[in-house]
Scaffold this motif. Structure first.
Motif, PDB file in Angstrom:
ATOM      1  N   THR A 130       0.803  -1.224   0.000  1.00 15.50           N
ATOM      2  CA  THR A 130       0.000   0.000   0.000  1.00 15.50           C
ATOM      3  C   THR A 130       0.838   1.277   0.000  1.00 15.50           C
ATOM      4  OG1 THR A 130      -0.129  -0.087   2.429  1.00 15.50           O
ATOM      5  CG2 THR A 130      -1.918  -1.129   1.183  1.00 15.50           C
ATOM      6  N   ARG A 131       2.051   1.245   0.550  1.00 18.16           N
ATOM      7  CA  ARG A 131       2.812   2.485   0.703  1.00 18.16           C
ATOM      8  C   ARG A 131       3.558   2.876  -0.575  1.00 18.16           C
ATOM      9  NH1 ARG A 131       7.442   4.113   5.260  1.00 18.16           N
ATOM     10  NH2 ARG A 131       7.750   6.240   4.456  1.00 18.16           N
ATOM     11  N   TRP A 132       4.141   1.912  -1.278  1.00 20.71           N
ATOM     12  CA  TRP A 132       5.075   2.224  -2.353  1.00 20.71           C
ATOM     13  C   TRP A 132       4.415   2.113  -3.718  1.00 20.71           C
ATOM     14  CZ3 TRP A 132       8.653   4.481   0.191  1.00 20.71           C
ATOM     15  CH2 TRP A 132       9.042   4.007   1.446  1.00 20.71           C
ATOM     16  N   ARG A 133       4.841   3.002  -4.622  1.00 24.59           N
ATOM     17  CA  ARG A 133       4.327   3.030  -5.984  1.00 24.59           C
ATOM     18  C   ARG A 133       5.504   3.012  -6.964  1.00 24.59           C
ATOM     19  NH1 ARG A 133       0.469   2.095  -3.523  1.00 24.59           N
ATOM     20  NH2 ARG A 133      -1.548   3.165  -3.435  1.00 24.59           N
ATOM     21  N   PRO A 134       5.289   2.542  -8.193  1.00 27.36           N
ATOM     22  CA  PRO A 134       6.357   2.619  -9.198  1.00 27.36           C
ATOM     23  C   PRO A 134       6.893   4.048  -9.324  1.00 27.36           C
ATOM     24  CG  PRO A 134       4.590   1.235 -10.010  1.00 27.36           C
ATOM     25  CD  PRO A 134       4.089   1.845  -8.727  1.00 27.36           C
TER      26      PRO A 134
END
Length: 324
Positions: free
Chosen positions: A78-82
């Motif tokens: 949930t925290r990290w995105r590309p």
């Protein structure tokens, strides 16, 4: 992807760059495109087949810390995105162009840091925070002694303890290292080749906490140096594990002997430790109060030379591999 694997247990020459399939992130994992990977003593022990509990190391990819960019994730993240710039603590696999890691073991790269600087931090920051401040319970005003003060662990421990209000002493192996560690806040920085660290520090009243990566003959000296209620914390035993000491002295002076290794700890423990590091250490790094010390960078293909440099003990701070 390209990665460094261990062909068989042995010297630096067994590190081999070869292509292999890139990993895919499982649930709660992210896929990182690696920009830089820190080189650490446990990598050397793993390569030698001497890291306790590692089993057969043939075919393993070493590397306990990286910095890079998130390029994918598994379910439940949930925290990290590309596109997010992160650094991360690993159990292995960092000497590669891509690596997967538990999302909870990632931290944002502090503002102003390069990927190389960020890659030098996770393994040392996690180790120092847990062993000095959680296990060792160093309090402001208490005096810390760091053995191996010019190592990657040492330079961070000196800076972090000083930043949080503790005077720090350190042992090092040369006059040049002593000057470098003094500049980071150690007072005194004792050249163990020319001075007896026990005599120097006994003359100034002893210490409250000792971070030791030497073991062996240092152990009885360490215990004699500790003030009442002092804590001795082991993170390695480069001169051997066995040692003799007076148990009655430990009892009468209420001394604590403890230690830990990070790699085999549970995912939940490491995630909790990551949160503590982000809360307590990362603001000091972002402010420039605690800064990475990188001795040398080498390309991934020169992992052998990086290990040779680390084993020479001529470095001050961290050795980092650059990827891509």
């Amino acid at each position: 992807m390209n990665a460094i694997e261990i062909r068989r247990p042995g010297g630096p020459e067994v590190l081999n760059l070869r292509p292999q399939p890139a990993p895919r992130p499982a649930a709660h994992e992210v896929l990182i495109q690696v920009a830089a990977a820190g080189v650490n003593r446990p990598d050397v022990l793993l390569r030698q087949g001497k890291y306790r509990g590692s089993g057969d190391v043939t075919g393993l990819i070493p590397g306990l810390e990286v910095a890079g960019t998130v390029v994918g994730s598994g379910p439940g993240v949930t925290r990290w995105r590309p596109g997010d710039a992160v650094c991360a603590l690993l159990s292995q696999g960092g000497y590669a162009e891509y690596v997967t890691v538990d999302a909870g073991h990632c931290l944002p790269i502090p503002a102003g840091l390069t990927p190389v600087e960020a890659a030098s931090l996770p393994e040392t920051a996690f180790t120092v925070w847990h062993n000095v401040f959680q296990r060792g319970q160093l309090q402001p005003g208490e005096r810390l002694l760091v053995h191996g003060g010019s190592s990657g662990i040492g330079v961070l421990a000196v800076q972090l303890a000083r930043a949080l209000g503790s005077p720090v002493a350190a042992t090092v192996g040369s006059a040049g290292k002593a000057a470098a560690v003094q500049a980071l806040g150690a007072d005194p920085a004792i050249n163990y080749r020319t001075e007896d660290f026990e005599a120097v520090l006994q003359a100034s009243g002893g210490v409250d906490v000792i971070l030791d990566m030497i073991g062996g003959p240092y152990t009885p000296k360490n215990l004699r140096l500790l003030r009442d209620d002092g804590r001795l914390v082991f993170i390695n035993a480069m001169q051997g594990g066995p040692a003799e000491f007076n148990a009655l002295e430990v009892m009468s002076r209420r001394l604590t002997i403890t230690g830990s290794t990070l790699r085999p700890r549970s995912a939940e423990f490491k995630a909790a430790l990551a949160r503590a590091v982000e809360e307590h250490v990362w603001p000091l790094v972002a402010a420039g109060t605690v800064r990475p010390v990188v001795h040398a960078t080498l390309p991934l293909a020169q992992a052998r030379e990086a290990h040779e440099l680390l084993e020479s003990s001529t470095h001050i701070g961290k050795v980092v591999l650059t990827v891509g």
